[in-house]
Design a protein around this motif. Structure first.
Motif, PDB file in Angstrom:
ATOM      1  N   ASP A 154      13.617  32.610  81.170  1.00 44.32           N
ATOM      2  CA  ASP A 154      13.444  31.199  81.521  1.00 44.32           C
ATOM      3  C   ASP A 154      13.826  31.050  82.995  1.00 44.32           C
ATOM      4  O   ASP A 154      15.002  30.932  83.328  1.00 44.32           O
ATOM      5  N   GLN A 156      13.833  28.875  86.087  1.00 45.05           N
ATOM      6  CA  GLN A 156      13.759  27.438  86.294  1.00 45.05           C
ATOM      7  C   GLN A 156      13.702  27.062  87.775  1.00 45.05           C
ATOM      8  O   GLN A 156      14.662  27.283  88.519  1.00 45.05           O
ATOM      9  N   GLU A 179      21.486  33.209  76.027  1.00 47.11           N
ATOM     10  CA  GLU A 179      20.350  32.691  76.783  1.00 47.11           C
ATOM     11  C   GLU A 179      19.825  33.727  77.779  1.00 47.11           C
ATOM     12  O   GLU A 179      20.584  34.537  78.316  1.00 47.11           O
ATOM     13  N   SER A 180      18.535  33.663  78.038  1.00 48.21           N
ATOM     14  CA  SER A 180      17.913  34.401  79.141  1.00 48.21           C
ATOM     15  C   SER A 180      17.369  33.348  80.090  1.00 48.21           C
ATOM     16  O   SER A 180      16.239  32.889  79.953  1.00 48.21           O
ATOM     17  N   ILE A 181      18.200  32.945  81.041  1.00 43.41           N
ATOM     18  CA  ILE A 181      17.860  31.809  81.900  1.00 43.41           C
ATOM     19  C   ILE A 181      18.473  32.005  83.282  1.00 43.41           C
ATOM     20  O   ILE A 181      19.566  32.557  83.417  1.00 43.41           O
TER      21      ILE A 181
END
Length: 210
Positions: A154, A156, A179-181
């Protein structure tokens, strides 16, 4: 340090320019558009494929911020990075590529990638395949000090700048929240850290928000 940012009007490249200049780096932006959207103090209007060895002479590092979204333009990921490799061949100038997450591995054997998942968004598959091929072509280059930096899944554009990230390798890595962000801003911090340290020559690394 003296760095060049190529395809500098892109949104990730703009963040890299900002971070580098805030650290006191001398930044020159190259872009094909007339307008300097990068924020760099020095700007050269020139398409990436028109760059020559002379254009990039004397830089400590070159950041390749090229990105394409249309399916028919995807082969340009390979063509542009290989062109930069050709003109940097045999020099001490490092080449840092803004990569993708689709080619990150999801198993220890490195036989399955993020993009192989049946639920991977079809609209992003051409881009993931192209950047995966781009990485494979880079792996063949022993004559260039390249580093391919993959973001988290992700990625952003307007995400928060936390100033913190986890540095990982070839495999998709999750943070403590599962999370992968990562934001463009935190990715840029990781990119400039790598420019400063140069610890991952001829390697792919990846970054995820803490």
């Amino acid at each position: 340090m003296k760095i060049a940012v190529v395809a500098a009007n892109g949104r990730v490249a703009q963040k890299v320019v900002k971070e580098a200049q805030e650290r006191g780096f001398e930044v020159t932006a190259f872009a094909r558009g007339e307008e300097n959207k990068s924020g760099a103090a020095k700007f050269v209007k020139k398409d990436i494929m028109d760059l020559s060895k002379e254009d990039l002479l004397g830089f400590d590092a070159v950041v390749d911020g090229f990105g394409a979204w249309k399916d028919e333009d995807q082969p340009m990921h390979i063509k542009t990075s290989q062109h930069l490799c050709d003109i940097l061949s045999g020099t001490d100038t490092r080449l840092l590529i803004v990569g993708g997450a689709g080619s990150l591995y999801v198993n220890a054997e490195h036989t399955a990638q993020v993009k192989d998942d049946p639920n991977f968004p079809a609209m992003f598959l051409p881009l993931a395949n192209a950047q995966g091929q781009e990485l494979e072509e880079l792996r063949k280059r022993d004559d260039v000090k390249w580093t391919f930096i993959s973001p988290a899944g992700d990625f952003q554009a307007d995400g928060e700048c936390t100033g913190k990230y986890i540095l990982a390798g070839e495999e998709l890595t999750l943070n403590s929240k599962g999370e992968s962000i990562i934001s463009y801003a935190d990715y840029a911090i990781a990119m400039v850290d790598e420019i400063e340290k140069g610890n991952h020559i001829k390697k792919r690394i990846s970054v995820v928000r803490e």
